[in-house]
Design an enzyme around this catalytic site. Structure first.
Site, mmCIF file in Angstrom:
data_model
loop_
_atom_site.group_PDB
_atom_site.id
_atom_site.type_symbol
_atom_site.label_atom_id
_atom_site.label_comp_id
_atom_site.label_asym_id
_atom_site.label_seq_id
_atom_site.Cartn_x
_atom_site.Cartn_y
_atom_site.Cartn_z
ATOM 1 N N ARG A 1 -74.437 95.889 -54.794
ATOM 2 C CA ARG A 1 -73.955 96.719 -53.697
ATOM 3 C C ARG A 1 -72.897 97.732 -54.121
ATOM 4 O O ARG A 1 -72.989 98.916 -53.815
ATOM 5 C CB ARG A 1 -73.322 95.851 -52.592
ATOM 6 N N THR A 2 -71.849 97.236 -54.795
ATOM 7 C CA THR A 2 -70.715 98.109 -55.060
ATOM 8 C C THR A 2 -71.119 99.224 -56.031
ATOM 9 O O THR A 2 -70.821 100.399 -55.790
ATOM 10 C CB THR A 2 -69.529 97.287 -55.606
ATOM 11 N N LYS B 1 -68.275 95.378 -79.539
ATOM 12 C CA LYS B 1 -67.891 95.521 -80.949
ATOM 13 C C LYS B 1 -66.400 95.274 -81.139
ATOM 14 O O LYS B 1 -65.861 95.558 -82.194
ATOM 15 C CB LYS B 1 -68.242 96.931 -81.444
ATOM 16 N N ARG C 1 -64.912 98.030 -62.416
ATOM 17 C CA ARG C 1 -64.883 96.592 -62.083
ATOM 18 C C ARG C 1 -64.668 95.828 -63.382
ATOM 19 O O ARG C 1 -65.277 96.157 -64.406
ATOM 20 C CB ARG C 1 -66.198 96.171 -61.448
ATOM 21 N N HIS D 1 -60.183 94.081 -54.098
ATOM 22 C CA HIS D 1 -61.436 94.841 -53.964
ATOM 23 C C HIS D 1 -61.226 95.756 -52.750
ATOM 24 O O HIS D 1 -61.800 95.536 -51.678
ATOM 25 C CB HIS D 1 -62.587 93.856 -53.743
HETATM 26 C C1 NCD Z 1 -68.018 90.479 -54.097
HETATM 27 C C2 NCD Z 1 -67.275 90.794 -55.358
HETATM 28 O O1 NCD Z 1 -67.855 91.161 -56.380
HETATM 29 O O2 NCD Z 1 -66.057 90.683 -55.281
HETATM 30 N N1 NCD Z 1 -69.142 91.235 -53.858
HETATM 31 C C3 NCD Z 1 -69.067 92.565 -53.514
HETATM 32 O O3 NCD Z 1 -68.461 93.364 -54.172
HETATM 33 N N2 NCD Z 1 -69.678 92.957 -52.387
HETATM 34 C C4 NCD Z 1 -68.078 89.039 -53.772
HETATM 35 C C5 NCD Z 1 -68.797 88.066 -54.690
HETATM 36 O O4 NCD Z 1 -69.038 88.330 -55.850
HETATM 37 O O5 NCD Z 1 -69.099 86.982 -54.191
#
Ligand code: NCD
Length: 293
Positions: A49-50, A77, A99, A127
């Site tokens: 999703r993100t 590496k 991320r 997040h």
């Molecule tokens: C979450 C995350 O990666 O923090 N998902 C997201 O970004 N929608 C939650 C999860 O990984 O369970």
């Protein structure tokens, strides 16, 4: 300007972002507002999703996205995060979406690069764009979050989604109740408690996935045991307010933290959350890239 935490957003910026996202959600379609800009998408952890919604948001605004395939990157590496940041910065991207499994990693990158950095999830810390899309979804449903009670239930300990929402939703007037299995409650967030008490009378129930990949030893639960003891079943949802809605940031583990009939039921806003994710990320990219222009 970076977006690393809910803490650094002013109340005014939160209002601007939610209003802009609402307009993007209503209008749909594409524009060329960010034509010629290039966004780097750097995901050191898995994402559907993100990652896709940031790329979609950039595309909808006419910006290009360049994606680092971390599996094939020089991190494998032995390159440090700082050297990676300086390398990326030398290419002069207009923004970096990042991320990482370590808390604070995007903050370290932000100190080293010139362009805005957006935290797309750092470890168990924050997040912020997920919390903004959750707030937008709740605002669309209720008009305002003022006086609403939101239960956030499940693996709170490992959840950056819970941490960002626990900061954002109260600033919009909502009361947040955190609850989960005792082993999955954190030491640093107050108020964690009984799941059924948290759900009772709540206007929204946000369920969280059990993040087994962040645990040293598994919970050792038998199939179906987690759902029966801690998950959102129809019976538990019936404890919430009569018009209560259900949220989940995804990815869902069906039959673990949430029953199929709830995930797919009439109160579920889970797909609306995904749609709003694109709109919120459009608003964030536009604010940050315009501010750095
Ligand atoms: C979450 C995350 O990666 O923090 N998902 C997201 O970004 N929608 C939650 C999860 O990984 O369970």
């Amino acid at each position: 300007m970076d977006l690393l935490s809910i803490d650094t957003l002013s109340d005014g910026q939160i209002a601007i972002l939610l209003d802009a996202a609402q307009l993007f959600a209503e209008r749909k379609g594409s524009s060329d507002r960010l034509a010629g800009r290039v966004v780097f998408n750097i995901f050191y952890e898995n994402s559907t999703r993100t990652a896709m919604s940031f790329a979609m948001a950039a595309a909808r605004l006419g910006a290009q996205t360049v994606t680092l395939s971390v599996e094939h990157s020089s991190v494998k590496k032995g390159e440090t995060l700082a050297d990676t940041a300086l390398t990326l910065d030398a290419m002069r991207p207009d923004a970096i979406v990042m991320r990482h499994r370590d808390n604070g990693a995007p903050h370290e990158v932000a100190r080293l690069v010139d362009c805005p950095v957006i935290n797309a999830g750092d470890g168990t810390n924050e997040h912020p764009t997920q919390a903004l899309l959750d707030a937008l979804t709740l605002r669309q449903q209720f008009g305002s979050l003022a006086g609403k009670t939101i239960a956030i239930v499940g693996d709170i300990r490992h959840s950056r989604v819970a941490r960002s929402n626990a900061k954002l939703l109260p600033r919009l007037g909502a009361a947040v109740r955190l609850a989960g299995p005792p082993r999955l409650l954190p030491d640093d967030l107050p108020g964690g408690g009984d799941i059924e008490q948290a759900i009772a009378g709540a206007d929204a129930v946000m369920m969280l996935r059990v993040q087994r990949e962040r645990m040293d030893d598994d919970l050792g639960d038998a199939p179906g045991e987690f759902l029966a003891r801690y998950g959102l079943t129809e019976e538990r949802l019936a404890l919430a307010a009569p018009d209560a809605v259900v949220l989940h940031p995804g990815p869902m583990n069906r039959g673990v933290e949430i029953a199929d009939s709830v995930a797919d039921g009439p109160r579920s806003l889970i797909r609306r959350q995904v749609a709003n994710g694109v709109a919120v990320r459009m608003a964030v990219l536009e604010m940050l890239l315009k501010a750095s222009a």
